[in-house]
Scaffold this active site. Structure first.
Site, short mmCIF file in Angstrom:
data_model
loop_
_atom_site.label_atom_id
_atom_site.label_comp_id
_atom_site.label_asym_id
_atom_site.label_seq_id
_atom_site.Cartn_x
_atom_site.Cartn_y
_atom_site.Cartn_z
N SER A 229 -9.60 -73.79 77.10
CA SER A 229 -9.23 -72.52 77.73
C SER A 229 -10.44 -71.60 77.81
O SER A 229 -11.48 -71.87 77.23
CB SER A 229 -8.10 -71.83 76.94
OG SER A 229 -8.63 -71.25 75.76
N GLY A 230 -10.27 -70.49 78.48
CA GLY A 230 -11.36 -69.56 78.69
C GLY A 230 -11.40 -68.40 77.72
O GLY A 230 -12.06 -67.39 78.00
#
Length: 190
Positions: free
Chosen positions: A50-51
């Protein structure tokens, strides 16, 4: 021009061998550690999904981390830990605060891209390791290598190609030696 061709050939073969060996190590590690975090010489590798740590650690990065004692962690360290809700889910966030209540350490973490700190403090036993390095986009390759298509494209086909190249070189050398022997035999007869 012949020397340049030999150097290019040696360089190409060397790079090809290195890539093949690295790919084999990745594949071996992934297969040996199915369902667990791969561990190579004390370092653990995993892919960021994920970011939450962007821009510092991008989605798809391969993160290389090393297990450390929780007492050696400091504010600002980026750590990977097991989620309290699901022990199979790993989270990589930065330590924002360290507290000690009733003689027990706990860590308040936050993703760099997140506006708020994580809801639950992280217990020392849930911390897997401290991030040492990250390599952007390499995680996508390791994930691809774990697939059948990736294994075929990155490991098997290059290994076969390298084997065929070496076989053709050996045939060429053998043919050249044969020509030289025939030329020597022809010279001896006269």
């Amino acid at each position: 021009m012949g020397m340049l061709k030999k150097i290019t050939s040696i360089l190409f073969n060397s790079i090809f061998i290195i890539v093949t060996v690295v790919s084999l190590v990745f594949v071996y590690t992934m297969l040996q550690n199915a369902g667990r975090i791969p561990d190579i010489m004390g370092y653990r590798l995993y892919v960021v999904q994920s970011g939450s740590m962007e821009p510092d650690i991008q989605t798809g990065s391969l993160v290389i981390s090393k297990r450390v004692s929780p007492k050696d962690l400091v504010i600002g360290d980026v750590v990977t830990f097991k989620s309290k809700d699901d022990s199979t889910t790993l989270v990589t966030h930065r330590i924002e605060q360290i507290s000690k209540e009733n003689g027990e350490l706990s860590f308040i973490t936050k993703g760099d891209a997140n506006d708020v700190i994580d809801l639950e403090p992280v217990k020392p036993e849930n911390i897997i390791a401290r991030v040492q390095y990250d390599i952007p986009y390499l995680g996508y390759m390791t994930e691809f290598i774990k697939t059948k298509q990736g294994m075929l494209l990155v490991v098997i086909i290059p290994a076969i190609a390298l084997l065929l190249i070496e076989i053709f070189k050996l045939i060429g050398y053998a043919s050249e030696l044969d020509k030289q022997k025939k030329a020597q035999n022809h010279e001896i007869k006269f």
